[in-house]
Design a protein around this motif. Sequence first.
Motif, PDB file in Angstrom:
ATOM      1  N   VAL A  65       0.936  -1.160  -0.197  1.00 31.22           N
ATOM      2  CA  VAL A  65       0.138  -0.142   0.066  1.00 31.22           C
ATOM      3  C   VAL A  65       1.183   1.073  -0.204  1.00 31.22           C
ATOM      4  O   VAL A  65       0.256   1.915  -0.849  1.00 31.22           O
ATOM      5  CB  VAL A  65      -1.210   0.290   1.110  1.00 31.22           C
ATOM      6  N   THR A  66       1.781   1.497   0.793  1.00 29.66           N
ATOM      7  CA  THR A  66       2.922   2.413   1.100  1.00 29.66           C
ATOM      8  C   THR A  66       3.430   2.728  -0.231  1.00 29.66           C
ATOM      9  O   THR A  66       3.544   4.055  -0.728  1.00 29.66           O
ATOM     10  CB  THR A  66       3.923   2.330   2.167  1.00 29.66           C
ATOM     11  N   MET A  67       4.358   0.922  -1.386  1.00 30.95           N
ATOM     12  CA  MET A  67       4.559   1.991  -2.648  1.00 30.95           C
ATOM     13  C   MET A  67       3.712   2.533  -3.797  1.00 30.95           C
ATOM     14  O   MET A  67       4.029   2.977  -4.459  1.00 30.95           O
ATOM     15  CB  MET A  67       5.522   0.834  -2.787  1.00 30.95           C
ATOM     16  N   MET A  68       2.448   2.154  -3.900  1.00 33.00           N
ATOM     17  CA  MET A  68       1.710   2.083  -4.950  1.00 33.00           C
ATOM     18  C   MET A  68       1.049   3.486  -4.129  1.00 33.00           C
ATOM     19  O   MET A  68       1.128   4.394  -5.531  1.00 33.00           O
ATOM     20  CB  MET A  68       0.005   1.265  -4.322  1.00 33.00           C
ATOM     21  N   ILE A  69       1.444   4.398  -3.232  1.00 38.22           N
ATOM     22  CA  ILE A  69       0.311   5.753  -2.597  1.00 38.22           C
ATOM     23  C   ILE A  69       1.850   6.047  -2.886  1.00 38.22           C
ATOM     24  O   ILE A  69       0.950   7.238  -3.803  1.00 38.22           O
ATOM     25  CB  ILE A  69      -0.261   5.890  -1.843  1.00 38.22           C
ATOM     26  N   ILE A  70       3.232   6.284  -3.003  1.00 39.33           N
ATOM     27  CA  ILE A  70       3.856   7.219  -2.426  1.00 39.33           C
ATOM     28  C   ILE A  70       4.200   7.135  -4.170  1.00 39.33           C
ATOM     29  O   ILE A  70       4.549   8.116  -4.752  1.00 39.33           O
ATOM     30  CB  ILE A  70       5.735   6.431  -2.081  1.00 39.33           C
ATOM     31  N   SER A  71       4.408   5.696  -5.089  1.00 40.05           N
ATOM     32  CA  SER A  71       4.741   6.218  -6.491  1.00 40.05           C
ATOM     33  C   SER A  71       3.865   6.801  -6.935  1.00 40.05           C
ATOM     34  O   SER A  71       3.896   7.969  -8.393  1.00 40.05           O
ATOM     35  CB  SER A  71       4.293   4.701  -6.884  1.00 40.05           C
ATOM     36  N   TRP A  72       2.033   7.108  -6.674  1.00 40.38           N
ATOM     37  CA  TRP A  72       0.981   7.589  -7.351  1.00 40.38           C
ATOM     38  C   TRP A  72       2.093   9.329  -7.091  1.00 40.38           C
ATOM     39  O   TRP A  72       2.315  10.155  -8.302  1.00 40.38           O
ATOM     40  CB  TRP A  72       0.109   7.718  -7.013  1.00 40.38           C
ATOM     41  N   ILE A  73       2.709   9.395  -5.894  1.00 41.41           N
ATOM     42  CA  ILE A  73       3.078  10.848  -5.238  1.00 41.41           C
ATOM     43  C   ILE A  73       3.784  11.662  -6.341  1.00 41.41           C
ATOM     44  O   ILE A  73       4.345  12.733  -6.700  1.00 41.41           O
ATOM     45  CB  ILE A  73       2.418  11.665  -3.751  1.00 41.41           C
ATOM     46  N   ILE A  74       4.798  10.515  -6.405  1.00 41.13           N
ATOM     47  CA  ILE A  74       6.283  10.904  -6.726  1.00 41.13           C
ATOM     48  C   ILE A  74       6.296  11.038  -8.011  1.00 41.13           C
ATOM     49  O   ILE A  74       6.813  12.379  -8.388  1.00 41.13           O
ATOM     50  CB  ILE A  74       7.229  10.044  -6.718  1.00 41.13           C
ATOM     51  N   THR A  75       5.508  10.179  -9.104  1.00 39.05           N
ATOM     52  CA  THR A  75       5.574  10.392 -10.916  1.00 39.05           C
ATOM     53  C   THR A  75       4.419  11.794 -10.652  1.00 39.05           C
ATOM     54  O   THR A  75       4.898  12.279 -11.779  1.00 39.05           O
ATOM     55  CB  THR A  75       4.388   9.059 -10.788  1.00 39.05           C
ATOM     56  N   LEU A  76       3.615  12.060 -10.310  1.00 37.36           N
ATOM     57  CA  LEU A  76       2.726  13.109 -10.371  1.00 37.36           C
ATOM     58  C   LEU A  76       3.333  14.188  -9.854  1.00 37.36           C
ATOM     59  O   LEU A  76       3.490  15.172 -11.030  1.00 37.36           O
ATOM     60  CB  LEU A  76       1.088  13.164  -9.476  1.00 37.36           C
ATOM     61  N   TYR A  77       4.454  14.288  -9.283  1.00 41.47           N
ATOM     62  CA  TYR A  77       5.390  15.277  -8.938  1.00 41.47           C
ATOM     63  C   TYR A  77       6.537  15.684  -9.960  1.00 41.47           C
ATOM     64  O   TYR A  77       6.409  16.509 -10.878  1.00 41.47           O
ATOM     65  CB  TYR A  77       5.542  15.485  -7.578  1.00 41.47           C
ATOM     66  N   THR A  78       6.379  14.550 -10.501  1.00 42.14           N
ATOM     67  CA  THR A  78       7.851  14.928 -11.674  1.00 42.14           C
ATOM     68  C   THR A  78       7.150  15.165 -12.926  1.00 42.14           C
ATOM     69  O   THR A  78       8.210  15.421 -13.632  1.00 42.14           O
ATOM     70  CB  THR A  78       8.827  13.303 -11.381  1.00 42.14           C
ATOM     71  N   LEU A  79       6.117  14.301 -13.624  1.00 44.24           N
ATOM     72  CA  LEU A  79       5.142  14.881 -14.081  1.00 44.24           C
ATOM     73  C   LEU A  79       4.738  16.646 -14.191  1.00 44.24           C
ATOM     74  O   LEU A  79       4.977  16.293 -15.742  1.00 44.24           O
ATOM     75  CB  LEU A  79       3.876  13.583 -14.168  1.00 44.24           C
ATOM     76  N   TRP A  80       4.741  17.093 -13.705  1.00 48.09           N
ATOM     77  CA  TRP A  80       4.323  18.751 -13.348  1.00 48.09           C
ATOM     78  C   TRP A  80       5.963  19.112 -13.509  1.00 48.09           C
ATOM     79  O   TRP A  80       5.652  20.143 -14.312  1.00 48.09           O
ATOM     80  CB  TRP A  80       3.761  18.996 -11.429  1.00 48.09           C
ATOM     81  N   GLN A  81       6.424  18.436 -13.291  1.00 48.78           N
ATOM     82  CA  GLN A  81       8.124  19.197 -13.605  1.00 48.78           C
ATOM     83  C   GLN A  81       8.550  19.565 -14.787  1.00 48.78           C
ATOM     84  O   GLN A  81       8.533  20.479 -15.072  1.00 48.78           O
ATOM     85  CB  GLN A  81       9.432  18.601 -12.952  1.00 48.78           C
ATOM     86  N   MET A  82       7.893  18.068 -15.305  1.00 45.85           N
ATOM     87  CA  MET A  82       8.006  18.018 -16.987  1.00 45.85           C
ATOM     88  C   MET A  82       7.137  19.255 -17.475  1.00 45.85           C
ATOM     89  O   MET A  82       7.708  19.964 -18.747  1.00 45.85           O
ATOM     90  CB  MET A  82       7.734  16.829 -17.486  1.00 45.85           C
ATOM     91  N   VAL A  83       6.271  18.803 -16.904  1.00 54.44           N
ATOM     92  CA  VAL A  83       5.499  20.057 -18.044  1.00 54.44           C
ATOM     93  C   VAL A  83       5.829  21.653 -17.638  1.00 54.44           C
ATOM     94  O   VAL A  83       5.897  22.179 -19.156  1.00 54.44           O
ATOM     95  CB  VAL A  83       3.880  20.272 -17.258  1.00 54.44           C
ATOM     96  N   GLU A  84       6.613  21.379 -16.674  1.00 56.15           N
ATOM     97  CA  GLU A  84       6.538  23.221 -15.946  1.00 56.15           C
ATOM     98  C   GLU A  84       7.489  23.512 -17.485  1.00 56.15           C
ATOM     99  O   GLU A  84       7.967  24.952 -17.530  1.00 56.15           O
ATOM    100  CB  GLU A  84       7.302  23.250 -14.578  1.00 56.15           C
TER     101      GLU A  84
END
Length: 436
Positions: free
Chosen positions: A64-83
């Motif tokens: 559960v921890t890995m699933m949720i942390i992965s969702w948060i990290i990858t959304l953040y890095t995706l935001w970085q690329m869009v920026e």
Amino acid sequence: MASREVEGDQRTEEERAIDEWLPITSSRTAKWWYSTFHNVTAMVGAGVLSLPYAMSSMGWGAGVTMMIISWIITLYTLWQMVEMHEMVPGKRFDRYHELGQHAFGEKLGLYIVVPQQVVVEVSTCIIYMVTGGKSLKKTHESLCSDCKEIKLTYFILIFASIHFFLSHLPNFNSISVVSLAAAVMSLTYSTIAWTAALAKGSDGHVDYGPRGKNTKDNVFNFFNALGDIAFAYAGHNVVLEIQATIPSPSKKPMWKGVVFAYIVVAICYLPVAFIGYYIFGNEVEDNILLVLNKPEWLIAAANIFVFVHVVGGYQIYAMPVFDMLETYLVKEIKLKPSFWLRFTTRTIYVALTMFIGMTFPFFGGLVGFFGGFALAPTTYFLPCIIWLIVKKPKKFSFSWMINWVFIILGLMLMTLAPIGGLRNIILSAKTYKFYQ
């Protein structure tokens, strides 16, 4: 290979004509919702079906921890690329390697980004060849249980034959209908997977303990599960290429599309992972649809939906490879842009991925190995490194610290996940007969 300029265009007529022929830069008419279904198609795919299996190798807490942390990290890095896509006035970084070149330098940027991106995109296409073939095979077995068994090799060939046609569509916007259908299918078969599991129910004797026979097996399975989850959340390799299809300024519409895409990702991933593991425990297969045998018509439908989705997913990941190949051939080798150049290049690529998929269809091991080795860097921490270089956040500020935390976690993932995946491939290969 420098980024394409938006204004103050200094290109020659020949350079402009080449850019208008290449897949990534030929069309900038996409709407924000194109971003949604392209990103859903790129991210939700073969990976979602292996999430309950990954959970069974990690247990409830770590899973559960890995699933949720992965969702948060990858959304953040995706935001970085869009920026970062249009952070330099007058320029757009239409390709991942162009952003890498801006951060690391012309040559080093290519050497860092291109090999990783090629490994990600080619390996994903190979895995989708296998997934498409297996889904068709499962559909055939569900609908015709008394029929003579047909080799997986032939089903992969059927899947590939579709791409010998679709791969000649010129750019992202031309495959938007395929991508939309694929995104709808991903939501549909994910829902079928967890609702069918819930309907089947638990037999009351579910084992949530480690699936391995000993500690060594459990450790390697845990490492492989990390790769499975990394693979499931990887869509960053095509983000800038998708954003390149949106007219300037592209940041707001692209981010709006990404947010909607990530909501769909959560709706697809979390119920499948948690409910699938809850119902089957450590008896779950590396593809959850393989353990759902009834009702047969529903499972057959789900496998057809998977098939349609990976058709679209293959195209999304193949398009940047086509762009790299065609860019090299017309800009470096100086071949003339033409139908036959495109036809030959893309046909050879589809044939190559088909051959490798037929030869090595170790689905679970492939996901774990490539998920850790290639997808982890480009998704989890390379955007953070580029952000630190180009944005230069103040040392020990929140932005600086969070990026370093994600870089360290990503490096750990890249190191550990391929170990488990490679071991699973070796174990599968011991009992595998070619072209069965």
